[in-house]
Design a protein around this motif. Structure first.
Motif, PDB file in Angstrom:
ATOM      1  N   ALA A  93       0.692  -1.226  -0.022  1.00 57.58           N
ATOM      2  CA  ALA A  93       0.003   0.023  -0.045  1.00 57.58           C
ATOM      3  C   ALA A  93       0.893   1.585   0.037  1.00 57.58           C
ATOM      4  O   ALA A  93       0.411   2.285   0.388  1.00 57.58           O
ATOM      5  N   LEU A  94       2.197   1.136  -0.107  1.00 54.49           N
ATOM      6  CA  LEU A  94       2.995   2.420  -0.121  1.00 54.49           C
ATOM      7  C   LEU A  94       2.489   3.389  -1.174  1.00 54.49           C
ATOM      8  O   LEU A  94       2.590   2.883  -2.312  1.00 54.49           O
ATOM      9  N   ALA A  95       2.036   4.604  -0.809  1.00 60.02           N
ATOM     10  CA  ALA A  95       1.573   5.587  -1.675  1.00 60.02           C
ATOM     11  C   ALA A  95       1.711   7.127  -1.393  1.00 60.02           C
ATOM     12  O   ALA A  95       2.011   7.429  -1.894  1.00 60.02           O
ATOM     13  N   ALA A  96       1.373   8.133  -0.436  1.00 59.22           N
ATOM     14  CA  ALA A  96       1.747   9.574  -0.479  1.00 59.22           C
ATOM     15  C   ALA A  96       1.292  10.365   0.896  1.00 59.22           C
ATOM     16  O   ALA A  96       0.142  10.621   0.715  1.00 59.22           O
ATOM     17  N   CYS A  97       2.109  10.734   1.819  1.00 62.01           N
ATOM     18  CA  CYS A  97       1.346  11.354   2.876  1.00 62.01           C
ATOM     19  C   CYS A  97       2.193  12.805   3.178  1.00 62.01           C
ATOM     20  O   CYS A  97       3.371  12.673   3.067  1.00 62.01           O
ATOM     21  N   SER A  98       1.382  13.905   2.962  1.00 62.56           N
ATOM     22  CA  SER A  98       2.170  15.020   2.954  1.00 62.56           C
ATOM     23  C   SER A  98       1.773  15.700   4.485  1.00 62.56           C
ATOM     24  O   SER A  98       0.763  15.784   5.120  1.00 62.56           O
ATOM     25  N   THR A  99       3.077  16.206   5.015  1.00 64.20           N
ATOM     26  CA  THR A  99       2.985  16.686   6.471  1.00 64.20           C
ATOM     27  C   THR A  99       3.282  18.204   6.205  1.00 64.20           C
ATOM     28  O   THR A  99       3.845  18.681   5.188  1.00 64.20           O
ATOM     29  N   SER A 100       2.498  18.672   7.108  1.00 60.30           N
ATOM     30  CA  SER A 100       2.450  20.303   6.930  1.00 60.30           C
ATOM     31  C   SER A 100       3.684  20.889   7.453  1.00 60.30           C
ATOM     32  O   SER A 100       4.110  20.227   8.171  1.00 60.30           O
ATOM     33  N   PRO A 101       4.257  21.790   6.685  1.00 63.23           N
ATOM     34  CA  PRO A 101       5.607  22.443   7.225  1.00 63.23           C
ATOM     35  C   PRO A 101       5.587  22.843   8.423  1.00 63.23           C
ATOM     36  O   PRO A 101       4.540  23.666   8.799  1.00 63.23           O
ATOM     37  N   THR A 102       6.331  22.794   9.381  1.00 68.40           N
ATOM     38  CA  THR A 102       6.306  23.479  10.878  1.00 68.40           C
ATOM     39  C   THR A 102       7.810  23.945  11.121  1.00 68.40           C
ATOM     40  O   THR A 102       8.751  23.766  10.372  1.00 68.40           O
ATOM     41  N   SER A 103       7.986  24.669  11.961  1.00 62.52           N
ATOM     42  CA  SER A 103       9.201  25.137  12.268  1.00 62.52           C
ATOM     43  C   SER A 103      10.251  24.127  12.937  1.00 62.52           C
ATOM     44  O   SER A 103      11.480  24.407  12.775  1.00 62.52           O
ATOM     45  N   THR A 126       0.883  12.770  12.844  1.00 61.74           N
ATOM     46  CA  THR A 126       0.139  13.886  12.311  1.00 61.74           C
ATOM     47  C   THR A 126      -1.162  13.515  11.589  1.00 61.74           C
ATOM     48  O   THR A 126      -2.247  14.211  11.752  1.00 61.74           O
ATOM     49  N   ALA A 127      -1.245  12.411  11.293  1.00 64.30           N
ATOM     50  CA  ALA A 127      -2.758  11.769  10.616  1.00 64.30           C
ATOM     51  C   ALA A 127      -3.451  11.169  11.573  1.00 64.30           C
ATOM     52  O   ALA A 127      -4.594  10.884  11.294  1.00 64.30           O
ATOM     53  N   GLY A 128      -2.900  11.091  12.816  1.00 62.16           N
ATOM     54  CA  GLY A 128      -4.145  10.757  13.980  1.00 62.16           C
ATOM     55  C   GLY A 128      -3.641   9.490  14.432  1.00 62.16           C
ATOM     56  O   GLY A 128      -4.735   9.147  15.048  1.00 62.16           O
ATOM     57  N   PHE A 129      -2.632   8.790  14.040  1.00 64.78           N
ATOM     58  CA  PHE A 129      -2.262   7.602  14.802  1.00 64.78           C
ATOM     59  C   PHE A 129      -1.338   7.635  15.810  1.00 64.78           C
ATOM     60  O   PHE A 129      -0.457   8.026  15.705  1.00 64.78           O
ATOM     61  N   PRO A 130      -1.693   6.857  17.063  1.00 62.32           N
ATOM     62  CA  PRO A 130      -0.981   6.887  18.207  1.00 62.32           C
ATOM     63  C   PRO A 130       0.309   5.502  18.000  1.00 62.32           C
ATOM     64  O   PRO A 130       0.039   4.709  18.556  1.00 62.32           O
TER      65      PRO A 130
END
Length: 168
Positions: free
Chosen positions: A26-36, A56-60
């Motif tokens: 299932a490897l396919a594309a997660c964008s993380t929002s830029p942070t400091s 960031t996607a909500g998984f512990p």
């Protein structure tokens, strides 16, 4: 290392094997929002970056090893939507430039896991037969016994030597 740590590690290793094929497919594309903290992430390992993306996607999740991310051998936390987890995992891995495992490798793993299952069931004939490409004895009552863990470890070493076991 005490027996509890070793037992947990082997059970976790078996669970990792369960999703090795599913996660790599299932490897396919997660964008993380830029942070400091982008600079600190750049220096982080693939496993740490993947873990950050998944949180960031909500998984512990805890940060897996780099090899676990590269092979697709990451496990979902209990109680989460497996399909959503697999999709997010693929997106995060893809965003990190991690590619999936080819079908020849998946076929090799299926053969190795079948051999591991056969090896375990020689010593524990009442152990549940595993599905193709899966090694997960977590529901087997004797799976926590040190002797079972020794057998599983030995069978993994003998029949799936490229499988990495977690010792957490």
């Amino acid at each position: 290392m005490n027996d509890t740590t070793r037992t947990s590690g082997l059970v976790r290793a078996a669970a990792v094997l369960v999703l090795a094929l599913v996660g790599s497919a299932a490897l396919a594309a997660c964008s993380t929002s830029p942070t400091s903290s982008a600079t600190s992430r750049a220096a982080a390992s693939v496993g740490a970056k993947w873990g950050d993306c998944m949180r960031t996607a909500g998984f512990p999740v805890e940060d897996p090893s780099d090899d676990q991310v590269r092979s697709g051998a990451v496990t979902s936390p209990s109680g989460v939507d497996a399909e959503r987890f697999t999709e997010a995992s693929g997106k995060c891995a893809s965003d990190l430039g991690v590619t999936g495992t080819d079908s020849a490798q998946k076929d090799r793993w299926k053969r190795q896991y079948a051999a591991v299952d056969s090896c375990v069931r020689e010593q524990y004939p009442d152990a549940p037969e595993q599905q193709p490409g899966v090694i997960d004895y977590s529901s087997y009552p004797r799976a926590q016994e040190p002797q079972f863990q020794d057998t599983l470890s030995s069978c993994l070493s003998k029949h799936a030597p490229d499988t990495q076991q977690l010792d957490r």
